[in-house]
Design a protein around this motif. Structure first.
Motif, mmCIF file in Angstrom:
data_model
loop_
_atom_site.group_PDB
_atom_site.id
_atom_site.type_symbol
_atom_site.label_atom_id
_atom_site.label_comp_id
_atom_site.label_asym_id
_atom_site.label_seq_id
_atom_site.Cartn_x
_atom_site.Cartn_y
_atom_site.Cartn_z
ATOM 1 N N ALA A 124 7.424 -23.536 -23.541
ATOM 2 C CA ALA A 124 8.188 -23.645 -22.295
ATOM 3 C C ALA A 124 9.397 -22.720 -22.392
ATOM 4 O O ALA A 124 10.165 -22.769 -23.350
ATOM 5 C CB ALA A 124 8.638 -25.080 -22.079
ATOM 6 N N ILE A 125 9.575 -21.862 -21.406
ATOM 7 C CA ILE A 125 10.693 -20.921 -21.359
ATOM 8 C C ILE A 125 11.628 -21.371 -20.250
ATOM 9 O O ILE A 125 11.210 -21.549 -19.103
ATOM 10 C CB ILE A 125 10.208 -19.477 -21.098
ATOM 11 N N GLU A 126 12.871 -21.544 -20.621
ATOM 12 C CA GLU A 126 13.850 -21.953 -19.617
ATOM 13 C C GLU A 126 14.534 -20.696 -19.064
ATOM 14 O O GLU A 126 14.874 -19.766 -19.804
ATOM 15 C CB GLU A 126 14.889 -22.878 -20.251
ATOM 16 N N TYR A 127 14.741 -20.701 -17.798
ATOM 17 C CA TYR A 127 15.343 -19.551 -17.122
ATOM 18 C C TYR A 127 16.648 -20.004 -16.507
ATOM 19 O O TYR A 127 16.688 -20.921 -15.689
ATOM 20 C CB TYR A 127 14.396 -19.012 -16.053
ATOM 21 N N ASP A 128 17.741 -19.346 -16.906
ATOM 22 C CA ASP A 128 19.045 -19.648 -16.332
ATOM 23 C C ASP A 128 19.489 -18.413 -15.568
ATOM 24 O O ASP A 128 19.781 -17.365 -16.132
ATOM 25 C CB ASP A 128 20.034 -19.980 -17.461
ATOM 26 N N ALA A 129 19.514 -18.507 -14.269
ATOM 27 C CA ALA A 129 19.820 -17.386 -13.397
ATOM 28 C C ALA A 129 21.249 -16.876 -13.581
ATOM 29 O O ALA A 129 21.518 -15.690 -13.511
ATOM 30 C CB ALA A 129 19.611 -17.772 -11.925
ATOM 31 N N ASP A 130 22.181 -17.744 -13.866
ATOM 32 C CA ASP A 130 23.578 -17.340 -14.048
ATOM 33 C C ASP A 130 23.751 -16.517 -15.324
ATOM 34 O O ASP A 130 24.537 -15.557 -15.351
ATOM 35 C CB ASP A 130 24.476 -18.575 -14.130
ATOM 36 N N ALA A 131 23.040 -16.842 -16.400
ATOM 37 C CA ALA A 131 23.161 -16.116 -17.651
ATOM 38 C C ALA A 131 22.568 -14.739 -17.537
ATOM 39 O O ALA A 131 23.061 -13.786 -18.135
ATOM 40 C CB ALA A 131 22.478 -16.894 -18.779
ATOM 41 N N VAL A 132 21.535 -14.554 -16.716
ATOM 42 C CA VAL A 132 20.857 -13.252 -16.548
ATOM 43 C C VAL A 132 21.713 -12.338 -15.699
ATOM 44 O O VAL A 132 21.850 -11.138 -15.950
ATOM 45 C CB VAL A 132 19.460 -13.461 -15.957
ATOM 46 N N SER A 133 22.297 -12.863 -14.639
ATOM 47 C CA SER A 133 23.058 -12.025 -13.719
ATOM 48 C C SER A 133 24.458 -11.730 -14.234
ATOM 49 O O SER A 133 25.131 -10.850 -13.720
ATOM 50 C CB SER A 133 23.153 -12.707 -12.341
ATOM 51 N N GLY A 134 24.932 -12.423 -15.237
ATOM 52 C CA GLY A 134 26.217 -12.136 -15.847
ATOM 53 C C GLY A 134 27.360 -12.898 -15.240
ATOM 54 O O GLY A 134 28.521 -12.543 -15.414
ATOM 55 N N LYS A 135 27.164 -13.844 -14.483
ATOM 56 C CA LYS A 135 28.227 -14.608 -13.845
ATOM 57 C C LYS A 135 28.753 -15.696 -14.714
ATOM 58 O O LYS A 135 28.324 -16.297 -15.534
ATOM 59 C CB LYS A 135 27.745 -15.234 -12.549
#
Length: 135
Positions: A124-135
């Motif tokens: 299972a891979i968790e995706y955190d949108a805030d960590a990817v976009s740099g916010k």
């Protein structure tokens, strides 16, 4: 004679009995005092009862030992049985897994589905949108 029918003894009979008991007690006390409590005559007259008593005592000791030995053997066999039952359940679970896997592989090949058995479990891979976009 009327006195003996009613259960009463004559004074002479009673006196003779007590004197015999007193004599016996006195003799036993003297024997004890001088270390002659158990003589050869005692063993000669009571040889068979003594032998039977000793044989009975030895047999009781043997039965007790035999019982303890068998009880420890029963405990050991009970533990071994529990281990064997546990091993049986593990092997049955492994066998059932292999049968399911084999049956699944056979069915996918028979139906030409192109599916393959995956050796590794899914991740299972968790995706955190805030960590990817740099916010």
């Amino acid at each position: 004679m009327a006195n003996t029918r009613q259960g009463k003894r004559k004074p002479a009979e009673k006196k003779g009995f007590t004197s015999a008991v007193k004599t016996s007690i006195k003799q036993n006390t003297e024997n004890l005092k001088y270390g002659r409590t158990v003589s050869i005559d005692f063993f000669r007259h009571n040889a068979w009862p003594i032998i039977l008593f000793i044989a009975g005592l030895i047999s009781v000791m043997g039965l007790r030992y035999q019982t303890k030995t068998r009880m420890s053997e029963i405990k050991q066999l009970t533990r071994e049985l529990q281990r064997a039952e546990s091993y049986k359940l593990q092997e049955k679970a492994r066998y059932m897994t292999l049968i399911r896997e084999t049956e699944l592989t056979r069915l996918t090949a028979e139906k030409h589905l192109g599916l393959k058995y995956q050796e590794e479990p899914p991740v299972a891979i968790e995706y955190d949108a805030d960590a990817v976009s740099g916010k």
